[in-house]
Design a protein around this motif. Structure first.
Motif, PDB file in Angstrom:
ATOM      1  N   LEU A 392      11.709 -14.527 114.240  1.00 29.19           N
ATOM      2  CA  LEU A 392      11.506 -14.539 112.785  1.00 29.19           C
ATOM      3  C   LEU A 392      12.662 -13.865 112.052  1.00 29.19           C
ATOM      4  O   LEU A 392      13.307 -12.968 112.592  1.00 29.19           O
ATOM      5  CB  LEU A 392      10.219 -13.785 112.408  1.00 29.19           C
ATOM      6  CG  LEU A 392       8.886 -14.311 112.932  1.00 29.19           C
ATOM      7  CD1 LEU A 392       7.744 -13.485 112.328  1.00 29.19           C
ATOM      8  CD2 LEU A 392       8.687 -15.784 112.594  1.00 29.19           C
ATOM      9  N   ARG A 393      12.896 -14.316 110.824  1.00 30.07           N
ATOM     10  CA  ARG A 393      13.835 -13.638 109.935  1.00 30.07           C
ATOM     11  C   ARG A 393      13.193 -13.564 108.559  1.00 30.07           C
ATOM     12  O   ARG A 393      12.350 -14.388 108.216  1.00 30.07           O
ATOM     13  CB  ARG A 393      15.127 -14.440 109.810  1.00 30.07           C
ATOM     14  CG  ARG A 393      16.125 -14.140 110.894  1.00 30.07           C
ATOM     15  CD  ARG A 393      17.392 -14.893 110.550  1.00 30.07           C
ATOM     16  NE  ARG A 393      18.351 -14.802 111.623  1.00 30.07           N
ATOM     17  CZ  ARG A 393      19.470 -15.501 111.640  1.00 30.07           C
ATOM     18  NH1 ARG A 393      19.753 -16.337 110.655  1.00 30.07           N
ATOM     19  NH2 ARG A 393      20.319 -15.365 112.632  1.00 30.07           N
ATOM     20  N   PHE A 394      13.616 -12.567 107.786  1.00 32.64           N
ATOM     21  CA  PHE A 394      13.031 -12.368 106.456  1.00 32.64           C
ATOM     22  C   PHE A 394      14.124 -12.379 105.404  1.00 32.64           C
ATOM     23  O   PHE A 394      15.231 -11.900 105.641  1.00 32.64           O
ATOM     24  CB  PHE A 394      12.266 -11.043 106.429  1.00 32.64           C
ATOM     25  CG  PHE A 394      11.233 -10.972 107.517  1.00 32.64           C
ATOM     26  CD1 PHE A 394      10.034 -11.654 107.412  1.00 32.64           C
ATOM     27  CD2 PHE A 394      11.485 -10.268 108.691  1.00 32.64           C
ATOM     28  CE1 PHE A 394       9.090 -11.628 108.430  1.00 32.64           C
ATOM     29  CE2 PHE A 394      10.554 -10.234 109.723  1.00 32.64           C
ATOM     30  CZ  PHE A 394       9.348 -10.916 109.587  1.00 32.64           C
ATOM     31  N   LYS A 395      13.767 -12.901 104.239  1.00 31.56           N
ATOM     32  CA  LYS A 395      14.751 -12.991 103.164  1.00 31.56           C
ATOM     33  C   LYS A 395      14.088 -12.464 101.897  1.00 31.56           C
ATOM     34  O   LYS A 395      12.954 -12.856 101.594  1.00 31.56           O
ATOM     35  CB  LYS A 395      15.135 -14.465 103.004  1.00 31.56           C
ATOM     36  CG  LYS A 395      16.106 -14.761 101.907  1.00 31.56           C
ATOM     37  CD  LYS A 395      16.547 -16.221 102.033  1.00 31.56           C
ATOM     38  CE  LYS A 395      16.845 -16.812 100.677  1.00 31.56           C
ATOM     39  NZ  LYS A 395      17.109 -18.249 100.766  1.00 31.56           N
ATOM     40  N   MET A 406       9.054 -11.103 100.589  1.00 32.53           N
ATOM     41  CA  MET A 406       9.943 -11.673 101.613  1.00 32.53           C
ATOM     42  C   MET A 406       9.523 -13.103 101.943  1.00 32.53           C
ATOM     43  O   MET A 406       8.346 -13.373 102.186  1.00 32.53           O
ATOM     44  CB  MET A 406       9.834 -10.875 102.922  1.00 32.53           C
ATOM     45  CG  MET A 406      10.114  -9.412 102.809  1.00 32.53           C
ATOM     46  SD  MET A 406      10.166  -8.661 104.453  1.00 32.53           S
ATOM     47  CE  MET A 406       8.567  -9.039 105.123  1.00 32.53           C
ATOM     48  N   GLU A 407      10.515 -13.974 101.983  1.00 35.35           N
ATOM     49  CA  GLU A 407      10.267 -15.287 102.578  1.00 35.35           C
ATOM     50  C   GLU A 407      10.402 -15.143 104.084  1.00 35.35           C
ATOM     51  O   GLU A 407      11.200 -14.345 104.566  1.00 35.35           O
ATOM     52  CB  GLU A 407      11.294 -16.308 102.076  1.00 35.35           C
ATOM     53  CG  GLU A 407      10.921 -16.853 100.713  1.00 35.35           C
ATOM     54  CD  GLU A 407      12.015 -17.701 100.090  1.00 35.35           C
ATOM     55  OE1 GLU A 407      13.058 -17.917 100.732  1.00 35.35           O
ATOM     56  OE2 GLU A 407      11.806 -18.117  98.938  1.00 35.35           O
ATOM     57  N   ILE A 408       9.595 -15.917 104.823  1.00 36.89           N
ATOM     58  CA  ILE A 408       9.606 -15.822 106.279  1.00 36.89           C
ATOM     59  C   ILE A 408      10.258 -17.074 106.841  1.00 36.89           C
ATOM     60  O   ILE A 408       9.885 -18.197 106.457  1.00 36.89           O
ATOM     61  CB  ILE A 408       8.174 -15.684 106.833  1.00 36.89           C
ATOM     62  CG1 ILE A 408       7.410 -14.613 106.059  1.00 36.89           C
ATOM     63  CG2 ILE A 408       8.191 -15.383 108.324  1.00 36.89           C
ATOM     64  CD1 ILE A 408       5.903 -14.733 106.194  1.00 36.89           C
ATOM     65  N   PHE A 409      11.198 -16.891 107.755  1.00 41.68           N
ATOM     66  CA  PHE A 409      11.865 -18.025 108.422  1.00 41.68           C
ATOM     67  C   PHE A 409      11.639 -17.920 109.920  1.00 41.68           C
ATOM     68  O   PHE A 409      11.536 -16.825 110.466  1.00 41.68           O
ATOM     69  CB  PHE A 409      13.383 -18.000 108.152  1.00 41.68           C
ATOM     70  CG  PHE A 409      13.737 -18.377 106.742  1.00 41.68           C
ATOM     71  CD1 PHE A 409      13.559 -17.481 105.696  1.00 41.68           C
ATOM     72  CD2 PHE A 409      14.234 -19.642 106.456  1.00 41.68           C
ATOM     73  CE1 PHE A 409      13.881 -17.832 104.397  1.00 41.68           C
ATOM     74  CE2 PHE A 409      14.545 -20.003 105.159  1.00 41.68           C
ATOM     75  CZ  PHE A 409      14.371 -19.100 104.120  1.00 41.68           C
ATOM     76  N   GLU A 420      11.846 -22.396 106.702  1.00 44.15           N
ATOM     77  CA  GLU A 420      10.988 -21.465 105.970  1.00 44.15           C
ATOM     78  C   GLU A 420       9.547 -21.742 106.360  1.00 44.15           C
ATOM     79  O   GLU A 420       9.102 -22.890 106.329  1.00 44.15           O
ATOM     80  CB  GLU A 420      11.161 -21.653 104.465  1.00 44.15           C
ATOM     81  CG  GLU A 420      10.656 -20.448 103.698  1.00 44.15           C
ATOM     82  CD  GLU A 420      10.257 -20.769 102.265  1.00 44.15           C
ATOM     83  OE1 GLU A 420      10.980 -21.500 101.590  1.00 44.15           O
ATOM     84  OE2 GLU A 420       9.200 -20.242 101.852  1.00 44.15           O
ATOM     85  N   ILE A 421       8.819 -20.695 106.727  1.00 42.25           N
ATOM     86  CA  ILE A 421       7.439 -20.928 107.167  1.00 42.25           C
ATOM     87  C   ILE A 421       6.410 -20.179 106.328  1.00 42.25           C
ATOM     88  O   ILE A 421       5.214 -20.387 106.495  1.00 42.25           O
ATOM     89  CB  ILE A 421       7.243 -20.551 108.656  1.00 42.25           C
ATOM     90  CG1 ILE A 421       7.774 -19.151 108.935  1.00 42.25           C
ATOM     91  CG2 ILE A 421       7.895 -21.579 109.553  1.00 42.25           C
ATOM     92  CD1 ILE A 421       7.384 -18.633 110.301  1.00 42.25           C
ATOM     93  N   PRO A 453       2.940 -26.724 109.283  1.00 39.74           N
ATOM     94  CA  PRO A 453       2.850 -26.676 110.747  1.00 39.74           C
ATOM     95  C   PRO A 453       2.103 -27.878 111.331  1.00 39.74           C
ATOM     96  O   PRO A 453       2.444 -28.350 112.417  1.00 39.74           O
ATOM     97  CB  PRO A 453       2.083 -25.381 111.033  1.00 39.74           C
ATOM     98  CG  PRO A 453       1.467 -24.969 109.757  1.00 39.74           C
ATOM     99  CD  PRO A 453       2.301 -25.556 108.652  1.00 39.74           C
ATOM    100  N   THR A 454       1.121 -28.408 110.597  1.00 41.87           N
ATOM    101  CA  THR A 454       0.376 -29.562 111.117  1.00 41.87           C
ATOM    102  C   THR A 454       1.291 -30.774 111.257  1.00 41.87           C
ATOM    103  O   THR A 454       1.263 -31.476 112.266  1.00 41.87           O
ATOM    104  CB  THR A 454      -0.800 -29.901 110.181  1.00 41.87           C
ATOM    105  OG1 THR A 454      -1.606 -28.742 110.044  1.00 41.87           O
ATOM    106  CG2 THR A 454      -1.650 -31.035 110.738  1.00 41.87           C
TER     107      THR A 454
END
Ligand code: PHE
Length: 487
Positions: A392-395, A406-409, A420-421, A453-454
């Motif tokens: 994971l990475r955060f922005k 934070m956006e989650i990648f 982006e998730i 995700p689906t």
């Protein structure tokens, strides 16, 4: 014809002992007779008993001999009265016929087999052919012949099924027409009183049920629910699609001029257009925080309008439920909580291959004293690794109700890129304090779409193939099960 034959025969006879014989004597097709017997039995006109018999049928080879004669006879007839050399005879016959024919004819002692082959008897009888023809005509062969033809693989056993038939409880010499439906006309005319109705057959097999298939969104959602429950989260009640602007926006410290609150982005309700009841003292404190701030915040310094907050809408995010749950939590002595929801939200968006005007959000929040951004990052790692995403990475990002946000990648191994998730943050004091939560209570929260995700899991690249009126029903019937987090 078959039906009449059976019913009228039973009128004067005790029973039909054997349906096969019965059919043969009358020149009827036994298959048709069987069908009629089954139907008459269904209505209890007759009682039946199964008869099974082993019979014989010709094999393919047997069929050819029934027509052309046995190989031994073919060979016998090919020998002229003066005899013939082996080579000459061989030329006259098919190799297989020659081979089988000469050994069988020798066994029958029909031939003299020297250098010259000659007939030993004047006349020979082709018993093989005769018995084959007999069997073909449905006559019973003698046991000895059966044995011989079976070893030569000219006949094969077959189970013959037939019936013996007697009068049943509903016997009548002619079938009555029974009604299968009670119609409106029957009722109006009153003839239902005289009608005889077909009995229910409770043993009949019904049509296979077509319903009860789970949509991929439901399968993924179920797996996510299990993950949240395993992590100790409780589900929030998200069963109202309609919320007030107050809970959807104002309670979340989203200013009333915010572009998301425009009808271009949000579906507002025409009827009922406004909410009836809000907790007045809390509304006062929300107004205060928007207009002039508090708890160390300067607020937005604008005139907050109650009629704007009253407007009903289709919730634009499930955070509209989170705000109410936190408000309820704040009304009692403080307890830490972990909540989640997975449900539908609505946005007034132009529909394209990745966007619809409605979709589903997954939301999780943890409410406890002294939580930090580190806790949020830790919980996100825990949660997403259970979905199979551990990289994971955060922005840094912006939400009106979270700070920091934070956006989650996540790194997608298949796409070979960061995707982006989700979105996350710590709820602002401007949101939590007016609710009455203690000063040191922090709420960390995150949200993501269920569709994303689906679609990745099920390999669907156009959202309209997943949801809405264009969805192929075959997808709903045949989509595979879903297990998250299993590589
Ligand atoms: N409500 C946010 C959205 O609509 C998601 C979110 C939830 C963000 C909780 C931060 C905290 O995208």
């Amino acid at each position: 014809m078959e039906e009449e034959a059976i019913l009228s025969y039973l009128e004067s006879h005790e029973e039909i002992a054997d349906s096969g014989q019965f059919a043969a004597e009358r020149g009827l097709d036994h298959d048709k007779v069987v069908n009629v017997i089954k139907s008459l039995h269904g209505y209890r006109y007759i009682d039946v008993q199964d008869i099974k018999r082993e019979t014989w049928v010709l094999t393919e080879e047997g069929h050819t001999y029934a027509v052309a004669g046995s190989p031994e006879m073919q060979l016998f007839l090919a020998i002229p009265p003066e005899g013939i050399s082996r080579e000459e005879l061989q030329k006259k016959l098919d190799p297989a016929i020659f081979k089988i024919g000469s050994s069988q004819a020798a066994k029958n002692k029909w031939l003299d087999m020297g250098k010259q082959i000659s007939r030993k008897v004047q006349h020979a009888e082709d018993r093989v052919k005769n018995v084959l023809v007999q069997i073909k005509d449905g006559k019973d062969p003698e046991a000895e012949d059966v044995k011989a033809l079976k070893t030569r693989k000219l006949i094969a056993p077959q189970i013959w099924k037939g019936y013996s038939v007697k009068k049943g409880p509903n016997y009548a010499p002619k079938r009555k027409k029974v009604a299968t439906d009670l119609t409106r006309e029957n009722m109006q005319r009153g003839d239902w009183k005289d009608l005889e109705f077909k009995e229910y057959n409770f043993c009949a097999k019904g049509q296979p049920a077509e319903g009860g298939h789970l949509h991929p969104l439901l399968k993924v959602s179920q797996q996510l629910k299990m993950i949240f429950l395993q992590m100790g989260f409780e589900e929030m009640p998200t069963n109202n699609f309609v919320e007030s602007s107050f809970w959807n926006f104002d309670a979340l410290f989203q200013p009333q001029q915010h572009p998301a609150r425009d009808s271009h982005d949000t579906f507002f309700l025409r009827a009922p257009s406004t909410i009836k009841q809000l907790p007045e003292d809390y509304v006062e404190r929300v107004k205060e925080i928007h207009e002039s701030g508090g708890y160390g915040s300067r607020g937005y310094a604008y005139e907050w309008r109650r009629d704007e907050a009253n407007k009903n809408l289709l919730r634009t995010h499930t955070t509209a439920v989170s705000s109410q749950m936190l408000y309820l939590l704040a009304r009692n002595p403080f307890q830490s909580k972990k909540y989640f929801s997975i449900d539908r939200v609505f946005r007034n968006e132009a529909v394209d291959r990745t966007h619809l005007a409605e979709f589903h959000q997954i939301e999780g929040l943890v409410c406890d004293r002294g939580l930090t951004l580190g806790d949020l990052i830790g919980v996100l790692h825990d949660f997403f690794s259970r979905l199979g995403m551990s990289n994971l990475r955060f922005k840094p990002a912006y939400n009106p109700y979270t700070e920091p946000s934070m956006e989650i990648f996540s790194y997608h191994e298949g796409f070979k890129k960061w995707v982006e998730i989700g979105n996350s943050g710590m709820f602002r004091p401007e949101m939590l304090r007016p609710m009455g939560l203690p000063e040191d209570v922090r709420v960390i929260a995150w949200g993501l779409s269920l569709e994303r995700p689906t679609m990745i899991l099920y390999g669907i690249d156009n959202i309209r193939d997943l949801f809405g009126h264009k969805v192929d029903l075959g997808l709903i019937k045949r989509n595979p099960i879903c297990r998250l987090g299993i590589a």
